[in-house]
Design an enzyme around this catalytic site. Structure first.
Site, mmCIF file in Angstrom:
data_model
loop_
_atom_site.group_PDB
_atom_site.id
_atom_site.type_symbol
_atom_site.label_atom_id
_atom_site.label_comp_id
_atom_site.label_asym_id
_atom_site.label_seq_id
_atom_site.Cartn_x
_atom_site.Cartn_y
_atom_site.Cartn_z
ATOM 1 N N ASN A 67 -17.220 -3.439 24.773
ATOM 2 C CA ASN A 67 -15.868 -4.008 24.679
ATOM 3 C C ASN A 67 -15.828 -5.273 23.819
ATOM 4 O OD1 ASN A 67 -15.323 -1.952 26.386
ATOM 5 N ND2 ASN A 67 -14.819 -3.200 28.176
ATOM 6 N N THR A 125 24.099 -8.584 -8.810
ATOM 7 C CA THR A 125 24.355 -8.535 -7.370
ATOM 8 C C THR A 125 25.085 -7.216 -7.161
ATOM 9 O OG1 THR A 125 26.530 -9.573 -7.486
ATOM 10 C CG2 THR A 125 24.673 -11.069 -7.225
ATOM 11 N N HIS A 126 24.834 -6.575 -6.048
ATOM 12 C CA HIS A 126 25.381 -5.229 -5.780
ATOM 13 C C HIS A 126 24.976 -4.243 -6.877
ATOM 14 C CE1 HIS A 126 28.152 -7.269 -2.923
ATOM 15 N NE2 HIS A 126 28.195 -8.187 -3.877
ATOM 16 N N SER A 147 5.914 15.973 -16.515
ATOM 17 C CA SER A 147 6.468 17.067 -15.719
ATOM 18 C C SER A 147 5.816 18.369 -16.168
ATOM 19 C CB SER A 147 7.978 17.120 -15.938
ATOM 20 O OG SER A 147 8.451 18.430 -15.677
ATOM 21 N N LYS A 170 9.597 14.525 -20.201
ATOM 22 C CA LYS A 170 9.559 13.563 -19.091
ATOM 23 C C LYS A 170 8.344 12.645 -19.101
ATOM 24 C CE LYS A 170 11.715 13.790 -15.624
ATOM 25 N NZ LYS A 170 12.510 14.060 -14.575
ATOM 26 N N ASN A 180 7.342 10.065 -16.113
ATOM 27 C CA ASN A 180 7.843 9.609 -14.812
ATOM 28 C C ASN A 180 7.100 8.382 -14.275
ATOM 29 O OD1 ASN A 180 9.649 11.770 -14.740
ATOM 30 N ND2 ASN A 180 8.110 13.116 -13.851
ATOM 31 N N GLU A 198 6.959 4.874 -7.746
ATOM 32 C CA GLU A 198 7.569 5.686 -6.681
ATOM 33 C C GLU A 198 6.625 5.833 -5.489
ATOM 34 O OE1 GLU A 198 9.241 9.395 -8.238
ATOM 35 O OE2 GLU A 198 9.639 8.347 -10.101
ATOM 36 N N GLN A 238 -8.675 1.970 21.208
ATOM 37 C CA GLN A 238 -9.408 2.646 20.132
ATOM 38 C C GLN A 238 -8.439 3.115 19.047
ATOM 39 O OE1 GLN A 238 -12.917 5.138 21.049
ATOM 40 N NE2 GLN A 238 -11.684 6.853 20.357
ATOM 41 N N LYS A 255 -7.746 1.511 15.311
ATOM 42 C CA LYS A 255 -8.572 1.574 14.103
ATOM 43 C C LYS A 255 -8.008 2.415 12.978
ATOM 44 C CE LYS A 255 -12.280 0.271 16.878
ATOM 45 N NZ LYS A 255 -11.370 0.361 18.069
HETATM 46 N N1 ARG Z 1 -14.740 3.182 20.527
HETATM 47 C C1 ARG Z 1 -14.285 2.175 21.400
HETATM 48 C C2 ARG Z 1 -13.083 1.491 20.762
HETATM 49 O O1 ARG Z 1 -12.876 1.660 19.618
HETATM 50 C C3 ARG Z 1 -15.373 1.200 21.643
HETATM 51 C C4 ARG Z 1 -15.332 0.524 22.986
HETATM 52 C C5 ARG Z 1 -15.663 1.453 24.041
HETATM 53 N N2 ARG Z 1 -15.670 0.813 25.303
HETATM 54 C C6 ARG Z 1 -15.570 1.491 26.419
HETATM 55 N N3 ARG Z 1 -15.585 0.838 27.509
HETATM 56 N N4 ARG Z 1 -15.412 2.793 26.422
HETATM 57 O O2 ARG Z 1 -12.324 0.814 21.397
#
Ligand code: ARG
Length: 468
Positions: A110, A155-156, A277, A283, A285, A290, A322, A325
């Protein structure tokens, strides 16, 4: 299946559960931070006598090897492990046997993952700051080259008053400058180390948290271990700041698309940043602009996702976290990619000065100045506004601009007009009389440019300072 925690269990994990739970496919992105964090942790364990000096040195050396082998590509991160932490620990045990099993003393995944993620995000805050600085450099170059390039301000999306390209670019300079200052704010607030928070309640080992924080380039340790493992505010702040960056890039992209259109022709985006295109041979583009505009939603999405993930989580760590990520990584890669590509596109874009000037001159952008001319000769502003309104209507009818009219025609609408009206409503006069701070007049713009130059040369970029 390779996991760190089989002891208490009597059954194998169901394969689908294992797959659902595993994070190695994405958390390997911070293998470097993970190993660096372990090195600092083990060095500190050695200093504190929690591990012997030899054990600590052996583990640090092996971790360095694992890092080098992974970077060289001779060690592949195996998808058979639950997460990057398990992979590194298993590899260490392979190399050192029982000594390797001491790595995780006084630590939990953790606080480990909290550290890895924080260090990864910190690195990306620094990188984003650098990309913003590069973009600001490009914008400044354009500003310097175009203090006399007259264009309509809108403006606008209706032509309003004449400005210069330098002035228009200067607006974006301010936006991206603020984005940089947001990066600094985030860095300042986030740069505290969660390592040593343990699972949630610290540990019984005499860890030196000040020391690991120092080694890893943090200002100090986080002050509460429960907060240490469960704070993701910094990631939310970063996603929020990236959302603002993307909003700015998206507005800018929208303008580039409009300006690059056949109707405007204010700019010509370089061939290297345009696409064709498959069916229409004529074209060219503005796909990059975009895509930048289009990808903005993804970054906003990540922000809302993470806010939503975090809102119902009781203290301290929960597996929901988790989910921080993949979406954070995606948003970072997206925003950084957009910054780099937009910068390349902008730096190679050609600005069609004549076209911009013509557009300003034909758009009655000097109507306000024509009204001010009458006011300066004693006509009350509201009356002047009405007179010039009728004048514009007359011009629209004749399909000409105000300064195309003869003095007789002008006098027929208001006897106050004299021959000096032509100079008073020329595009150059309209722009260069606007000299208040922040206005487009050349002298005011030169001050803004000097200030921007000082800022870019003095404002140091953010840095990460950790001990290898
Ligand atoms: N893969 C977990 C995460 O990204 C890591 C921590 C896991 N901890 C646990 N007590 N299961 O948060």
């Amino acid at each position: 299946m390779a996991q760190l925690w089989g002891g208490r269990f009597t059954k194998e994990t169901d394969q689908l559960v294992y797959n659902f739970n595993a994070s190695i496919s994405f958390d390997q992105k911070f293998f470097r931070q993970d190993i660096q964090g372990s090195i600092a942790h083990v060095k500190m364990l050695g200093k504190q006598g929690i591990l012997t000096k030899e054990e600590s040195e052996q583990i640090v050396a092996a971790l360095r090897e694992i890092l080098a082998d992974t970077q060289a590509g001779t060690l592949e991160i195996s998808p058979d492990y639950e997460d990057i932490h398990s992979f590194v620990e298993a590899e260490l045990i392979k190399r050192l046997g029982d000594t390797g099993k001491k790595l995780h003393t006084g630590r939990s995944r953790n606080d480990q993952v909290a550290l890895d993620m924080r260090m990864y995000v910190r690195m990306e805050v620094v990188q984003t700051d650098l990309l913003l600085k590069e973009l600001l450099g490009t914008i400044l170059q354009i500003m310097k080259a175009h203090t006399e390039t007259i264009m309509p301000g809108f403006t606008h999306l209706q032509k309003a008053q004449p400005v210069t390209l330098a002035h228009h670019m200067g607006a974006y300079f301010e936006m991206f400058r603020r984005d940089r200052s947001r990066m600094r704010d985030i860095y300042e607030r986030m740069n505290y180390c969660p390592l040593g928070s343990g699972a949630l309640a610290g540990t019984t080992y005499p860890l030196d948290r000040e020391e690991t924080a120092r080694m890893l380039g943090f200002y100090g340790p986080c002050q509460n271990s429960m907060d240490g493992v469960s704070d993701r505010d910094y990631a939310i702040e970063f996603l929020s700041a990236l959302s603002v960056v993307m909003m700015h890039l998206s507005r800018f992209s929208e303008e580039m698309i409009i300006w690059n259109s056949n109707e405007y022709q204010f700019v010509e985006i370089d061939d290297a940043y345009s696409t064709g295109s498959s069916i229409m041979p004529q074209k060219k583009n503005p796909d990059i602009a975009e895509l930048v505009r289009g990808k903005t939603g993804r970054v906003y999405g990540a922000l809302v996702s993470l806010l939503t993930t975090m809102k119902g989580i009781p203290l301290a760590y929960n597996k929901d976290m988790q989910e921080d990520k993949e979406l954070t990584f995606d948003a970072i890669d997206t925003a950084k990619g957009c910054l780099a590509l937009f910068n390349g596109m902008l730096a190679t874009t050609r600005f069609q000065k004549e076209q911009m000037r013509k557009s300003a001159a034909l758009g009655y952008t000097n109507a306000t100045d024509a009204a001010d001319y009458l006011v300066n000769r004693g006509v009350p502003f509201r009356d002047a506004h009405g007179i010039i309104g009728r004048l514009v209507l007359y011009c629209i009818d004749k399909n000409c601009s105000i300064d195309d009219l003869s003095l007789e025609e002008l006098k027929a609408i208001s006897p106050v007009f004299e021959a000096d009206i032509y100079d008073a409503v020329s595009m150059e006069t309209c722009v260069n009389k606007r000299l208040t701070i922040g206005a487009p007049g050349k002298a005011a713009m030169e001050q803004a440019i000097a200030q921007a130059e000082t800022y870019l040369s003095k404002e140091e970029g953010l840095r990460e300072d950790w001990e290898e």
